[in-house]
Design an enzyme around this catalytic site. Structure first.
Site, PDB file in Angstrom:
ATOM      1  N   CYS A   1      16.449  -0.526   1.612  1.00  0.00           N
ATOM      2  CA  CYS A   1      16.630  -1.668   2.503  1.00  0.00           C
ATOM      3  C   CYS A   1      18.070  -2.156   2.497  1.00  0.00           C
ATOM      4  O   CYS A   1      18.469  -2.904   3.363  1.00  0.00           O
ATOM      5  CB  CYS A   1      15.728  -2.820   2.085  1.00  0.00           C
ATOM      6  SG  CYS A   1      14.036  -2.311   1.880  1.00  0.00           S
TER       7      CYS A   1
ATOM      8  N   ALA B   1       0.806  -1.225   0.000  1.00  0.00           N
ATOM      9  CA  ALA B   1       0.000   0.000   0.000  1.00  0.00           C
ATOM     10  C   ALA B   1       0.836   1.271   0.000  1.00  0.00           C
ATOM     11  O   ALA B   1       0.504   2.237  -0.679  1.00  0.00           O
ATOM     12  CB  ALA B   1      -0.932  -0.002   1.214  1.00  0.00           C
TER      13      ALA B   1
END
Lengths: 383, 370
Positions: free
Chosen positions: B314, B192
């Site tokens: 990340c 999302a």
């Protein structure tokens, strides 16, 4: 029956006429450590007594006391009127209920109707009657119940000795400036000098934009952890990025680190003098990295006149790690933020740089201007 | 501030958030409770609305998860047996889950990628055999924007081994590229917060007849495939945000393609080389400042009000990106990687200003370190 903490101090008793001074500083440090927690601090002959605290905060207070330098040992005990029944009830409270034990009595009030031996025998005998799993061993007991008869009509009763941080009260050995990186060693070096009573101030070099805020935050966190040991509550930082750039652009690559360290020492000396510190402190350990050889150390020492204390010089890495773990800085020290950008790290740093060569290379730089610029970048953070 | 790290996360859509927040504040009942009908109906609607955007609800269903990482993990850990094939360009969520399979005894086969980050189809297919239980290929490479033809690949994988599961991480594709899942794709992960939703919400879309295993067990929510009380706020917000994005999806993509090229053309070739293929996602432009360090450029740019990414957020704690290293670039190039990523809110003016800033910081850093 009131819960109290008995604090015994370390080497202060060795001090002759200065003893009053050492005790006053010690007392101030204890008060500072317990700041914000309800308590009363009393000085009695040869020891201190903490009373009037909330039971729930006992552990917190003990934790803080355990980090005050000058504390040899401390005990949580009970303060009771010095009649036999009160003393016995307190002894019942503190004495473990099984194993070997003895009772040791100390009388500050020599007018007390029983001798120390008689009182120990009395209390010991009653404990033995009431707790069958206990047995007496006066030579090598597992537990010792201590009874301290004081002159004001009270007695202190306790059974456990916790080891303190040892050392000397911070502030009794002058002030020093620690060069703190984000690594494992320098916080340990700061701790060790604070242990010997030194007021330790902190200076960190960063090289923004080559290093990031994460690295700076890490050093702040280390400084916060050290402040529990009465190390300075503030952190001074200087930016040496431009110095690194100039060295990188103009000097022999193998001397990058050596030259940078000479700048750091010079800058540190300036900062130290401003804050009235009498020495520099580093976490160097002989031979640990290229710049920590005797030649490297000589080249750094050559640019300052203040003494440079290197408390870890004879320590192996694993010995340093052990202390870092004990004082709680290790986990923060090993967080992965570079304290120096690899852009400026040579593949083969000089291990035994010659002073004449170093000085020759340094002439290519405008040392004074670079120093002024770095000093102008000074920031001070309250922790 | 100009924000060009939208592949890391996007600003939550205000309207969608307020609407979802109001509903979840007023209807706080547990959707699984007997009396939670109203909430459960809203969830059902959200589920249908997200699913129908990219798949036929008659053939596919949707399991809400805590995000793309969980969806990827569930997909991989459900189907690892014998051997599994993933591409070297996979996001860490797939790659690390693959290593988990490997430690459990599954033979993990890594399919090589091209310079632009796209998977080499022939080499991947060569790794698939009748013992392969799973193939996972990222739809849009999150570091370079290269788009893999997952539908063609899925078909060819099934031709070779019809029993092999096909998964794709669609996190950087969903809501950005037109996608219609075909029957050859068994599992597809979406998230999302890459399209104006909230962090902590995602979904694994699965073919109805596919036997998925749960990662989390408990109250049996999500058809027993993902237990835990439903994240009503996140899910409704996800649906509202997706509704908005899909309305202008093709127009946004076309406009951003122009912006991306404009940005690239405005970057000084003296400093920058490009990783991203022109055919790649219009939402991502990966470049490298040759001989300079991306993380330092990133800080200098941030000082001037421009936020950009370095490789994948990340993996920025490691010296180089594993994925870009797999693309076969030299260390000098890998050190200097910057990822510029856009959202429909990005304007052409911003991209031009961003290019100016990037040119300025590269020139400055280049001059400073000589």
């Amino acid at each position: 029956m009131e819960k109290v903490i008995i604090i015994r101090y370390a080497e202060i008793h060795l001090k002759g006429k200065n003893r009053g001074y050492f005790e006053r500083v010690f007392c101030v440090n204890l008060e500072r450590a317990m700041k914000g927690l309800k308590h009363e601090l009393h000085r009695t002959s040869g020891r201190y007594l903490v009373a009037g605290f909330d039971d729930a905060q006992t552990e917190e207070i003990c934790g803080r006391i355990s980090r005050v330098f000058g504390v040899h040992s401390y005990s949580v005990g009970l303060c009771v009127p010095y009649d036999l029944d009160s003393i016995y009830r307190a002894a019942q409270e503190v004495c473990p209920k099984e194993g070997s034990f003895k009772v040791a009595t100390h009388r500050a009030d020599k007018k007390y109707p029983m001798t120390s031996m008689e009182l120990s025998a009395h209390i010991g005998g009653r404990l033995l009657d009431d707790f069958p799993a206990l047995r007496v061993d006066v030579h090598d007991p597992e537990h010792t119940v201590c009874v301290d008869i004081r002159e004001n009509g009270t007695a202190l009763v306790f059974a456990k000795f916790e080891k303190g941080a040892g050392g000397m009260p911070v502030g009794t050995s002058g002030k020093g400036l620690l060069l703190i990186s984000g690594g494992i060693d320098s916080p340990v070096a700061g701790y060790m000098m604070a242990k010997r009573g030194m007021n330790v101030e902190l200076l960190h070099f960063h090289s923004y934009p080559y290093t990031n805020d994460g690295a700076k935050e890490k050093v702040k966190e280390l400084a916060r952890l050290l402040s529990r040991y009465s190390v300075s509550g503030k952190l001074t930082t200087l930016n040496v990025a431009h110095i690194q750039e100039e060295i990188h652009a103009k000097c022999a690559a193998e001397l990058n680190v050596t030259l940078l360290r000479r700048f750091m020492f010079r800058l540190a000396e300036k900062v130290a003098r401003e804050m009235n510190a009498k020495c520099l402190i580093t976490g160097e350990s002989l031979g640990q990295v290229a710049s920590q050889t005797i030649e490297g150390i000589t080249s750094s020492n050559a640019v300052v006149s203040l003494p440079v204390l290197r408390p870890l010089i004879g320590f192996d890495k694993d010995e340093i790690v052990l202390v870092a773990k004990k004082i709680g800085t290790f986990e923060t020290s090993v967080l992965p933020y570079e304290d120096c950008c690899t852009v400026f790290l040579p593949d083969f740093p000089a291990i035994k740089p010659k002073l004449s060569f170093i000085e020759e290379e340094e002439k290519k730089l405008d040392v004074e201007a670079l120093m002024r610029e770095a000093l102008a970048s000074k920031e001070v953070f309250a922790l | 501030m100009i924000y060009l790290d939208n592949a890391a996360t996007t600003a939550p859509d205000r309207e969608a958030f307020l609407k979802a927040a109001q509903f979840s504040q007023e209807h706080y009942l547990n959707p699984s409770a007997q009396y939670g009908g109203e909430v459960s109906a809203a969830l059902k609607e959200a589920r249908g609305s997200i699913l129908e955007k990219i798949a036929d609800p008659a053939q596919f269903e949707l399991v809400f998860t805590s995000g793309g990482t969980e969806a990827d993990n569930q997909a991989l850990l459900s189907c690892g047996r014998r051997n599994a094939v993933i591409s070297a360009g996979e996001h860490a969520a797939v790659y690390e889950a693959g290593l988990q399979l490997k430690s459990a005894g599954v033979e993990l086969r890594l399919a090589p990628i091209e310079k632009d980050g796209g998977v080499n189809e022939e080499k991947l297919l060569a790794l698939v055999d009748d013992k392969t239980s799973l193939v996972s290929v990222v739809h849009v490479n999150n570091e370079t924007g290269a788009v893999n033809d997952i539908f063609g690949l899925a078909r060819r994988v099934k031709e070779k081994n019809p029993r092999c599961a096909f998964h794709s991480d669609g996190v950087q594709a969903f809501g950005k590229l037109p996608v219609r899942l075909t029957k050859d794709v068994d599992l597809y992960s979406v998230s999302a917060h890459k399209i104006g939703g909230l962090k902590g919400t995602g979904a694994l879309i699965k073919r109805k007849s596919f036997a998925l295993q749960p990662l989390l067990r408990g109250g049996g929510q999500e058809g027993n495939l993902r237990s835990g009380t439903e994240n009503v706020l996140g899910i409704l917000d996800f649906a509202y945000a997706a509704e908005k994005k899909f309305k202008t999806l093709e127009a946004d993509a076309a406009r951003l393609r122009v912006c991306r090229e404009r940005l690239w053309q405005s970057l000084d070739e003296k400093f920058y080389v490009r990783f991203s293929p022109e055919s790649g996602s219009p939402y991502i432009l990966a470049v490298s400042a040759r001989g300079l360090r991306g993380e330092i450029l990133q800080r200098l740019a941030a000082e001037r009000g421009l936020i950009v990414g370095t490789g994948s957020a990340c993996s920025s704690k490691k010296p180089f990106s594993r994925v870009l290293e797999a693309c076969g670039h030299q260390k000098e190039i890998l050190n200097g990687v910057l990822r510029l990523s856009f959202s429909p809110e990005t304007t052409e003016e911003e991209t031009v200003l961003a290019a100016q800033t990037l040119n300025a910081v590269a020139a400055e850093l280049g001059a400073r370190i000589g």
